[in-house]
Design a protein around this motif. Structure first.
Motif, PDB file in Angstrom:
ATOM      1  N   ILE A 382       0.639  -0.701  -0.473  1.00 20.44           N
ATOM      2  CA  ILE A 382      -0.164  -0.375  -0.188  1.00 20.44           C
ATOM      3  C   ILE A 382       1.014   1.409  -0.155  1.00 20.44           C
ATOM      4  CG2 ILE A 382      -2.070   0.856   1.081  1.00 20.44           C
ATOM      5  CD1 ILE A 382      -2.619  -2.006   2.629  1.00 20.44           C
ATOM      6  N   TYR A 383       0.579   2.167  -1.151  1.00 14.41           N
ATOM      7  CA  TYR A 383       1.800   3.415  -1.111  1.00 14.41           C
ATOM      8  C   TYR A 383       0.835   4.171  -1.353  1.00 14.41           C
ATOM      9  CZ  TYR A 383       1.865   2.655  -6.077  1.00 14.41           C
ATOM     10  OH  TYR A 383       1.509   3.035  -7.503  1.00 14.41           O
ATOM     11  N   THR A 384       0.935   5.283  -1.143  1.00 19.85           N
ATOM     12  CA  THR A 384       0.503   6.888  -0.817  1.00 19.85           C
ATOM     13  C   THR A 384       1.774   8.072  -2.268  1.00 19.85           C
ATOM     14  OG1 THR A 384       2.059   8.177   0.203  1.00 19.85           O
ATOM     15  CG2 THR A 384       0.324   7.088   1.489  1.00 19.85           C
ATOM     16  N   THR A 385       0.904   8.424  -2.844  1.00 17.85           N
ATOM     17  CA  THR A 385       1.348   9.249  -3.907  1.00 17.85           C
ATOM     18  C   THR A 385       1.027  10.271  -4.768  1.00 17.85           C
ATOM     19  OG1 THR A 385       3.123   8.631  -6.104  1.00 17.85           O
ATOM     20  CG2 THR A 385       0.806   8.265  -5.870  1.00 17.85           C
ATOM     21  N   HIS A 386       1.724  11.686  -4.883  1.00 16.77           N
ATOM     22  CA  HIS A 386       0.649  12.412  -5.497  1.00 16.77           C
ATOM     23  C   HIS A 386       1.855  12.619  -7.654  1.00 16.77           C
ATOM     24  CE1 HIS A 386       3.595  15.025  -3.181  1.00 16.77           C
ATOM     25  NE2 HIS A 386       4.127  15.402  -4.048  1.00 16.77           N
ATOM     26  N   SER A 387       2.184  11.875  -7.182  1.00 10.15           N
ATOM     27  CA  SER A 387       3.053  12.270  -8.393  1.00 10.15           C
ATOM     28  C   SER A 387       2.343  11.223 -10.058  1.00 10.15           C
ATOM     29  CB  SER A 387       4.740  11.389  -8.548  1.00 10.15           C
ATOM     30  OG  SER A 387       5.538  10.838  -9.828  1.00 10.15           O
ATOM     31  N   PRO A 388       2.234  11.097 -10.922  1.00 10.15           N
ATOM     32  CA  PRO A 388       1.474  11.039 -11.818  1.00 10.15           C
ATOM     33  C   PRO A 388       2.675   9.522 -12.275  1.00 10.15           C
ATOM     34  CG  PRO A 388       2.335  12.978 -13.079  1.00 10.15           C
ATOM     35  CD  PRO A 388       2.440  12.908 -11.324  1.00 10.15           C
ATOM     36  N   PHE A 389       4.285   9.561 -12.388  1.00 11.81           N
ATOM     37  CA  PHE A 389       4.925   8.671 -13.060  1.00 11.81           C
ATOM     38  C   PHE A 389       4.395   7.827 -11.836  1.00 11.81           C
ATOM     39  CE2 PHE A 389       6.935  12.818 -14.473  1.00 11.81           C
ATOM     40  CZ  PHE A 389       6.723  12.129 -15.831  1.00 11.81           C
ATOM     41  N   MET A 390       3.919   7.825 -10.408  1.00 15.99           N
ATOM     42  CA  MET A 390       3.722   6.082  -9.731  1.00 15.99           C
ATOM     43  C   MET A 390       2.706   5.904  -9.582  1.00 15.99           C
ATOM     44  SD  MET A 390       6.913   5.710  -8.103  1.00 15.99           S
ATOM     45  CE  MET A 390       5.711   4.669  -6.613  1.00 15.99           C
ATOM     46  N   VAL A 391       1.446   6.667 -10.570  1.00 14.95           N
ATOM     47  CA  VAL A 391       0.259   6.138 -11.257  1.00 14.95           C
ATOM     48  C   VAL A 391       0.562   4.766 -11.911  1.00 14.95           C
ATOM     49  CG1 VAL A 391      -2.091   5.981 -12.091  1.00 14.95           C
ATOM     50  CG2 VAL A 391      -1.089   7.716 -10.499  1.00 14.95           C
ATOM     51  N   PRO A 392       0.023   3.389 -11.065  1.00 14.41           N
ATOM     52  CA  PRO A 392       0.260   2.209 -11.947  1.00 14.41           C
ATOM     53  C   PRO A 392      -0.617   1.767 -12.808  1.00 14.41           C
ATOM     54  CG  PRO A 392      -1.441   1.652 -10.178  1.00 14.41           C
ATOM     55  CD  PRO A 392      -0.415   3.132 -10.345  1.00 14.41           C
ATOM     56  N   ALA A 393      -0.183   2.256 -14.916  1.00 11.21           N
ATOM     57  CA  ALA A 393      -0.690   2.286 -15.982  1.00 11.21           C
ATOM     58  C   ALA A 393      -1.928   1.171 -16.115  1.00 11.21           C
ATOM     59  CB  ALA A 393       0.957   2.348 -16.543  1.00 11.21           C
ATOM     60  N   GLN A 394      -0.867   0.456 -15.610  1.00 11.96           N
ATOM     61  CA  GLN A 394      -2.156  -1.362 -16.135  1.00 11.96           C
ATOM     62  C   GLN A 394      -3.247  -1.722 -14.882  1.00 11.96           C
ATOM     63  OE1 GLN A 394      -2.114  -1.790 -19.283  1.00 11.96           O
ATOM     64  NE2 GLN A 394      -0.257  -0.448 -19.772  1.00 11.96           N
ATOM     65  N   ARG A 395      -3.068  -0.693 -13.429  1.00  9.62           N
ATOM     66  CA  ARG A 395      -3.286  -1.205 -12.729  1.00  9.62           C
ATOM     67  C   ARG A 395      -4.632   0.084 -11.411  1.00  9.62           C
ATOM     68  NH1 ARG A 395      -0.287  -5.900  -9.925  1.00  9.62           N
ATOM     69  NH2 ARG A 395      -1.580  -5.486  -8.608  1.00  9.62           N
ATOM     70  N   LEU A 396      -5.382   0.197 -12.735  1.00 12.59           N
ATOM     71  CA  LEU A 396      -5.792   1.508 -12.715  1.00 12.59           C
ATOM     72  C   LEU A 396      -7.229   1.497 -11.588  1.00 12.59           C
ATOM     73  CD1 LEU A 396      -6.403   4.517 -15.569  1.00 12.59           C
ATOM     74  CD2 LEU A 396      -4.808   4.209 -13.987  1.00 12.59           C
ATOM     75  N   GLU A 397      -7.602  -0.026 -11.585  1.00 11.24           N
ATOM     76  CA  GLU A 397      -8.686  -0.202 -10.832  1.00 11.24           C
ATOM     77  C   GLU A 397      -7.537  -0.569  -8.801  1.00 11.24           C
ATOM     78  OE1 GLU A 397      -6.563  -3.886 -12.063  1.00 11.24           O
ATOM     79  OE2 GLU A 397      -7.000  -2.423 -13.109  1.00 11.24           O
ATOM     80  N   ASP A 398      -7.202  -0.299  -9.212  1.00  8.86           N
ATOM     81  CA  ASP A 398      -5.975  -0.514  -7.525  1.00  8.86           C
ATOM     82  C   ASP A 398      -5.180   0.732  -7.505  1.00  8.86           C
ATOM     83  OD1 ASP A 398      -5.626  -3.155  -7.601  1.00  8.86           O
ATOM     84  OD2 ASP A 398      -4.389  -3.375  -8.896  1.00  8.86           O
ATOM     85  N   VAL A 399      -6.115   1.554  -7.763  1.00 11.86           N
ATOM     86  CA  VAL A 399      -6.115   3.279  -7.560  1.00 11.86           C
ATOM     87  C   VAL A 399      -7.279   3.630  -6.147  1.00 11.86           C
ATOM     88  CG1 VAL A 399      -5.802   5.603  -7.637  1.00 11.86           C
ATOM     89  CG2 VAL A 399      -4.575   3.974  -9.168  1.00 11.86           C
TER      90      VAL A 399
END
Length: 651
Positions: A382-399
């Motif tokens: 489980i991780y936090t971010t506000h960076s677009p590069f740390m958003v998982p491209a193929q796993r948006l359902e996990d956001v």
């Protein structure tokens, strides 16, 4: 045990986060001060790997309610994190060995952590079934069971067995088995068993970096007194992973043995780092052990000193780790921690607070790849971010989006609702959504470089319509949009020119599908004549509708689109019809403009109409294209003509 869901209450900025699901990877996205760290710290308290971490009422209870703590919680106990867990096969087998098969009524258990109290557990055990299974396991015959005929709980069974004037061998064995349960309770026995098996939560943040220079004498002394800094702790993790200790390095009798240990650790971490660090592949890690020099600063002026140095093969120079970029030092420290973690931590759940914040965007992508390839196979993350590069491209359902919610319906009295966690990105503000929007924009831009066949459209609703209708046609065995096309929204016809100019030199196969209205005609003609694209590859909606002006929405049958808009806005049947829409704006034949005009005449409490509203509804309800009435078949026929024309541009 696998964590599946969490709800945080009354912790710092969080009054009630709401329940949110947790998968193998869970990305918490939100702006600064939204409460992301508070969510992680609340979860950490369920089972912290750091023995020193515990909730503190003064620090952790919402400050605006702290003076009312006793009033709100007369027993001085406040729940913080409720967590739902799914038992895995090995957990179930262990419980069955203890209590008997099929004794659990559910494979889901709930653990709740508290301020002012330890954890409480909810486990559903069928005690009658447990008694039956334990009797069978210990060989009680019909007569033995007769003495226990009236008991309803395992504890009652223990009391009855202890009260018997004489016990058979089987009854004695059963009594001794139950006596091993805490307070004679199978529920408490199950809790004790699972408490030993539950994962701990390992928390780390972007601030934690390995020390690059260590006094082995000082570190040994700090270790003895339990005063090790986080940087030195990471260094110890690194040494443990390498199979050595500070004592061994400090007291090594043979120089060659010491060199071998240092080189082995250096080579291993070098290989691991540069499989993922794509910023510079000419670096290598070196660990040196030398005697302190009198002129160095204390405590590095005496005894053995360990230094981590980075060799740059291009420049043929080594520099201390501390002189490398903050991003590289953090990345190195992160990998060193987790190399050791995988070796020693068992089923820890990893909590990462803003990982890679000091990394370049490309290096953040490397970090995310490391998490997915190296950590996820063995740990939930489980991780936090506000960076677009740390958003998982193929796993948006996990956001999951994290937002500090304030209700401003009454501007005189804004209502603070605290930090909320949600999977519904449509419910949050634009600042919270920025990392997601930027990520999607980045992905689209990247597709222009890697997608050989680019179809430029004006907006996101166009993308949705083309994809959904294409799938509907393909499901019927008809022609949809060829999968080789990468659909790229440009943000409007004005920007199609810029996109086309920018990427026309990349040997891409590009085509355009755009709206065609009064203000668009000269722009379309200019694009067709520009030689940037072959003129026949600039298609407009009017080319397929037999209307002088058309939007993508005009590819739909007018009755179908009106019904779609009606449903998307949640209106009663007949609120939006072709006749009413046409009468609302007689100056245009474009259906979306007509519906837009009609919606302005509807009651004030009618939801706002926008181009994307019907598109979103169709995306969620594609089954409305399954019908056979004229409005559906006419829509499909028109889109199929578009797809055939576009597909003809492919080699």
């Amino acid at each position: 045990m696998k964590l599946t869901k969490v709800q945080v209450t009354n912790f710092r900025s969080v009054e009630d986060s709401g329940e949110f699901h947790v998968g193998a990877l869970t990305c918490l996205v939100g702006k600064n001060e939204a409460g992301k760290t508070a969510i992680l710290n609340a979860i950490q308290g369920i089972a912290p790997s750091d023995d020193d971490y515990e909730y503190d009422k003064t620090r952790d209870y919402p400050r605006r309610y702290l003076s009312k703590f006793q009033e709100r919680h007369p027993k001085e106990v406040s729940p913080v994190a409720q967590s739902w867990w799914q038992l895995e096969d090995d957990d179930t087998e262990a419980l069955e060995d203890l209590l008997g098969a099929d004794v659990l009524e559910s494979n889901e258990i709930i653990i709740t952590s508290h301020i002012g109290r330890g954890n409480t557990w909810t486990i559903r055990v069928n005690e009658k079934e447990c008694i039956s299974k334990l009797q069978a396991r210990h060989g009680l015959n019909v007569k033995d069971k007769g003495d226990l005929k009236q008991v309803k709980t395992v504890k009652d069974a223990l009391t009855t067995l202890k009260g018997l004037p004489e016990r058979t061998e089987a009854q004695t064995a059963l009594m001794q088995a139950i006596e091993k349960f805490r307070d004679g309770s199978p529920v408490l026995a199950a809790i004790d068993l699972l408490n030993e098996r539950k994962p701990t939560f390992f928390y780390t943040s972007h601030f934690e970096r390995m020390s690059g220079e260590i006094s082995l004498n000082q570190l040994a002394e700090d270790k003895k007194h339990g005063k090790i800094s986080s940087g030195d702790k990471i260094f110890l993790d690194f040494l443990e992973y390498a199979g050595t200790t500070i004592e061994e390095l400090r007291d090594a009798a043979k120089h060659e043995e010491l060199v071998a240990q240092c080189e082995g650790a250096s080579n291993d971490i070098t290989d691991e780092i540069f499989e993922f660090w794509s910023q510079n592949d000419a670096l290598a890690i070196k660990i040196e052990i030398n005697e302190g020099r009198p002129q160095d600063k204390p405590p590095f002026n005496s005894g053995k000193i360990a230094k981590i140095r980075i060799e740059n093969k291009h420049h043929r120079v080594t520099v201390p780790l501390s002189e490398r970029s903050a991003g590289f030092v953090w990345f190195f420290s992160f990998l060193a921690q987790f190399k050791q973690l995988k070796k020693s931590a068992g089923k820890a759940i990893i909590l990462l607070d803003e990982p890679g914040l000091t990394l370049h965007g490309k290096a953040q992508s490397d970090l995310l790849r490391y998490i997915e390839e190296r950590i996820l196979p063995e740990h939930q993350v489980i991780y936090t971010t506000h960076s677009p590069f740390m958003v998982p491209a193929q796993r948006l359902e996990d956001v999951r989006v994290v937002e500090d919610v304030v209700d401003y319906h009454d501007p005189r009295r804004p209502v603070v609702k605290g930090t909320k966690v949600s999977a519904d990105v449509l419910s949050v503000d634009k600042d919270t959504l920025f990392p997601l929007q930027a990520h999607l924009g980045y992905e689209i831009t990247q597709s222009l470089f890697v997608g050989q066949n680019c179809l430029l459209v004006e907006g996101p609703s166009d993308v949705v319509y083309l994809q959904v209708v294409s799938r509907a046609l393909q499901a019927r065995g008809r022609t949809g949009l060829d999968e080789r096309w990468t659909i790229c929204p440009t943000g409007g016809l004005d920007k199609v020119w810029s996109f086309s100019s920018l990427f026309s030199g990349n040997n891409l196969n590009m085509a355009v599908l755009c709206d065609y209205g009064k203000g668009d005609k000269s722009k379309v003609e200019r694009l067709r004549q520009s030689q940037i694209l072959k003129s026949e590859r600039v298609l407009t909606a009017s080319d397929f509708t037999e209307k002088p002006e058309s939007d993508i929405e005009d590819l739909f049958d007018s009755a179908f689109y009106c019904a779609l808009a009606n449903q998307a806005l949640g209106l009663k049947d007949g609120e939006i019809t072709v006749e009413k829409a046409s009468a609302a704006d007689e100056k245009t034949c474009r259906i979306v403009k007509q519906v837009e005009a009609l919606c302005r005449t509807l009651p004030a409490d009618t939801p706002d109409f926008g181009h994307y509203v019907p598109a979103e509804y169709l995306l969620r309800n594609p089954q409305i294209l399954d019908g056979e009435d004229d409005s559906v078949t006419g829509t499909l026929d028109r889109f199929e003509k578009v797809f055939k024309a576009l597909n003809s541009f492919l080699a």
